[in-house]
Design an enzyme around this catalytic site. Sequence first.
Site, PDB file in Angstrom:
ATOM      1  N   LYS A 194       0.856  -1.186   0.000  1.00  0.00           N
ATOM      2  CA  LYS A 194       0.000   0.000   0.000  1.00  0.00           C
ATOM      3  C   LYS A 194       0.886   1.228   0.000  1.00  0.00           C
ATOM      4  O   LYS A 194       1.512   1.572   1.009  1.00  0.00           O
ATOM      5  CB  LYS A 194      -0.913   0.018   1.223  1.00  0.00           C
ATOM      6  CG  LYS A 194      -1.757   1.292   1.284  1.00  0.00           C
ATOM      7  CD  LYS A 194      -2.846   1.214   2.321  1.00  0.00           C
ATOM      8  CE  LYS A 194      -3.680   2.496   2.291  1.00  0.00           C
ATOM      9  NZ  LYS A 194      -4.807   2.455   3.211  1.00  0.00           N
ATOM     10  N   LYS A 247      -1.885  -1.703  -4.126  1.00  0.00           N
ATOM     11  CA  LYS A 247      -2.735  -0.506  -4.181  1.00  0.00           C
ATOM     12  C   LYS A 247      -1.850   0.713  -4.229  1.00  0.00           C
ATOM     13  O   LYS A 247      -0.932   0.770  -3.412  1.00  0.00           O
ATOM     14  CB  LYS A 247      -3.579  -0.528  -2.918  1.00  0.00           C
ATOM     15  CG  LYS A 247      -4.391   0.683  -2.624  1.00  0.00           C
ATOM     16  CD  LYS A 247      -5.125   0.489  -1.320  1.00  0.00           C
ATOM     17  CE  LYS A 247      -5.903   1.745  -1.057  1.00  0.00           C
ATOM     18  NZ  LYS A 247      -5.966   2.141   0.278  1.00  0.00           N
TER      19      LYS A 247
END
Length: 327
Positions: A194, A247
């Site tokens: 992330k 992500k």
Amino acid sequence: MNPMHEQRLRLDPALRRLRRETRLDASKLLWPLFISETAREAEPIAAMPGVFRHPLARAGELAREAARLGLGGVLLFGIPARKDDAGSGAWDPEGVIPVATSRMREAAPDLLVIADVCLCEYTSHGHCAPLDGHRELSRQGALESYARAAIAYARAGCQIVAPSGRFDGQVAAIRDALDGAGFPRTAILSYAVKQASVFYGPFRDAAGGAPAFGDRRSHQLDPANAEEALAVAARDAAEGADLLMVKPGLSALDLVYRAKGAFPSLPLAVYQVSGEYAMIARAADAGAFPRRGAVRESFLAFARAGADLIITYFAAEAAREGWLEGE
Ligand code: PBG
């Protein structure tokens, strides 16, 4: 080689279908939903035209729609009625996510419900962790809060919890807590890779979770680093993550590709985040390209790169409108 060789299988739609290496289907799509404890009707989100904050009262209906469309599942984000310094709404057993989860499981028993585990929607300061006495984020406090929240969501019936704070050790802490509380079957989808990204901007508008001061660079990953990202993903896998996520999506396709290569046995999800949604939606609205084609092309890129699952705000629309089949 005959000069027609490459082109021969592109000459008409039937041949193109035959030649196609990548197929999309609704079961690969996960639909993120914002569920609000206070909204009386669906509230439009200015930064994400076409996406709504849904009232808790509609949770059952949304679940039935996701199931009818054959989506792989839903990913729930809660918007609580009240925030506090600790973010206690995140683990309240009567809070927005436990209530939404049990209603959804009841309305559509076969639907996969994934609950995001984080504090930023629940804290008055908008950080993903509680603060210590020096206005620093407390990692220990974050892990304890995530563990409590994960137990509350598992008890409400979600099959997967998805810790998104990206604090080191969160997967192990949640695994221990779930096992200790009698939920060994609840799986963990780790937001393993992330990045600290500007592309989450519209989400913070949607969920009201922008940090009141500072930013998230102390715990999210530097987009400059790929080796670090893979090392962090390896640690999450070792701590017991059942599925991994990368992500954002389009700006991190190299990491999707490499994560699939490094962890071939773990299902890999990619998150087409709020800013990516907004870029496509707004450019399509402005006439730059057709929405359908842009969405399909982005999904194909994710699947080609190695993603098994695509988390996308376009999920229901793409399935409903038949965008997955292609032409
Ligand atoms: C909460 C969380 C965020 C997103 C998913 N979970 C925001 C953030 O980390 O700042 C972003 C999702 C999106 O942009 O669509 N920690």
